[in-house]
Design an enzyme around this catalytic site. Structure first.
Site, PDB file in Angstrom:
ATOM      1  N   HIS A  59       0.871  -1.185   0.000  1.00 24.39           N
ATOM      2  CA  HIS A  59       0.000   0.000   0.000  1.00 24.39           C
ATOM      3  C   HIS A  59       0.911   1.240   0.000  1.00 24.39           C
ATOM      4  CE1 HIS A  59      -3.372   2.474   0.301  1.00 24.39           C
ATOM      5  NE2 HIS A  59      -3.897   2.107   1.451  1.00 24.39           N
ATOM      6  N   CYS A  77      -3.574   3.928   9.643  1.00 19.84           N
ATOM      7  CA  CYS A  77      -4.028   4.330   8.307  1.00 19.84           C
ATOM      8  C   CYS A  77      -5.542   4.437   8.206  1.00 19.84           C
ATOM      9  CB  CYS A  77      -3.477   3.395   7.241  1.00 19.84           C
ATOM     10  SG  CYS A  77      -4.250   1.775   7.194  1.00 19.84           S
ATOM     11  N   GLN A 113      -0.251   4.904   1.059  1.00 20.56           N
ATOM     12  CA  GLN A 113      -0.421   5.126   2.494  1.00 20.56           C
ATOM     13  C   GLN A 113       0.901   5.498   3.155  1.00 20.56           C
ATOM     14  OE1 GLN A 113      -3.184   5.201   4.605  1.00 20.56           O
ATOM     15  NE2 GLN A 113      -1.577   6.034   5.913  1.00 20.56           N
TER      16      GLN A 113
END
Length: 354
Positions: free
Chosen positions: A168, A303, A171
């Site tokens: 990810h 997150c 993020q």
């Protein structure tokens, strides 16, 4: 009146001073980096060098300052379109990409899988080729990272990983920008990850050492990060002279850490494992007791979305929690990625100290 950047710029504008001269007076002449990202994909931060990561963070700081704080309009994406393929639910990734691309003057098109032929009547290969002829970039949130690799192979436009089972990256860029803003630099910070060995952690592992940050990772047995990614992380730590710890003890990971980080223990697609996972992660909740082991200047990141078993309210809503600044920074970092991959724009503000 106290002189700050915003009222300094406003006052000087009234005096007829050019914006470029204003920036050079206040920020200094921008330093240059020999970084060229236009046309690249962003699938994993492992494929980006230390200078390239710093450039993306510099770009994000530049756009945030110019657009949010100085009120400028920068139509860098005018005439461009973004295809957004989403196999999974999303709040921050979808909203940051849609609003960010539009704020830069472009047209984002949200494409949930139930609305397009992907995987039903049309192959991923054909979809990638069709979208390449109609849009300027594809941002995809998928289950299987191999789908992104195939899309990157078949498409003739940049592919951006909006989340996969392995990584990810968007993020983690937001996390770094948040820490940069809070601490004034990243080099030498120690990040303690307490939780699942998931895609967010693995993006952190692929990049932290390149920015001079140390990692202390606590995961329950059986929930460790991917072994191949761990081997690359160990190699990166040796190359960049940073420290890496892998343990099953959350307090050992938190020891003297500047940043405490966690994420959901049950990712999308793992709902059937909930009972087993909650049992395995007992003792991994981040609390003020955990923070007592951390450095005196500790902060907390998550997150989102967050569940109370991962971190209690006292930490989550504390002054040390940066989670909502972190969420906003998803927008500025994704805008930086899009501006870097699709345009020749370079930051106009002085490069931050990393």
């Amino acid at each position: 009146m106290l002189l700050n950047r915003r009222n300094f710029v406003s006052t000087a504008k009234l005096a007829g001073t050019s914006k470029q001269l204003l920036r050079q007076f206040w920020y200094g002449t921008p330093a240059q980096m020999n970084v060229h990202l236009k046309g690249r994909d962003l699938l994993t931060l492992q494929n980006y060098t230390s200078d390239e990561l710093k450039y993306l963070l510099w770009m994000a700081s530049d756009l945030k300052q110019r657009i949010k704080h100085e009120g400028e309009y920068l139509p860098l994406m005018q005439g461009k379109s973004l295809a957004m393929i989403f196999e999974k639910r999303s709040t921050r990734t979808r909203l940051s990409a849609e609003t960010g691309f539009a704020l830069l003057g472009g047209h984002p098109s949200f494409l949930p899988t139930q609305d397009i032929h992907l995987g039903t009547n049309e192959s991923l290969t054909d979809t990638a080729r069709v979208l390449s002829s109609m849009t300027n970039a594809i941002l995809a949130r998928v289950y299987n990272h191999n789908d992104l690799d195939l899309m990157a192979k078949e498409a003739t436009i940049p592919i951006i990983n909006g989340l996969s089972d392995l990584y990810h990256p968007l993020q983690i860029l937001a996390d770094y920008l948040t820490l940069q803003e809070h601490y004034g630099g990243l080099k030498g910070l120690t990040m303690a990850w307490i939780g699942d060995g998931n895609n967010v952690l693995q993006s952190l592992m692929m990049s932290a050492a390149k920015l001079g940050m140390h990692l202390r990772i606590a995961t329950p047995r059986g929930f460790e990060p991917d072994l191949r990614i761990t081997e690359i992380t160990e190699q990166n730590s040796r190359e960049y002279g940073t420290k890496l710890l892998l343990t099953t003890d959350p307090l050992e990971a938190a020891d003297s850490a500047n940043v405490l980080v966690t994420d959901t223990w049950i990712s999308m697609g793992q709902e059937e494992e909930k009972k087993e996972r909650l049992k395995a992660f007992q003792g991994y909740q981040i609390t003020m007791q955990t923070a007592k082991s951390a450095a005196s200047n500790w902060t907390f990141l998550h997150c989102l979305p967050r569940k109370p078993e991962e971190v209690d309210d006292e930490v989550f809503y504390s002054p040390q929690s940066l989670v909502f600044q972190e969420a906003e920074n998803r927008k500025w970092t994704i805008m930086a990625v899009m501006a870097s991959l699709l345009t020749d724009y370079s930051p106009q503000l002085r490069k931050p100290t990393f």
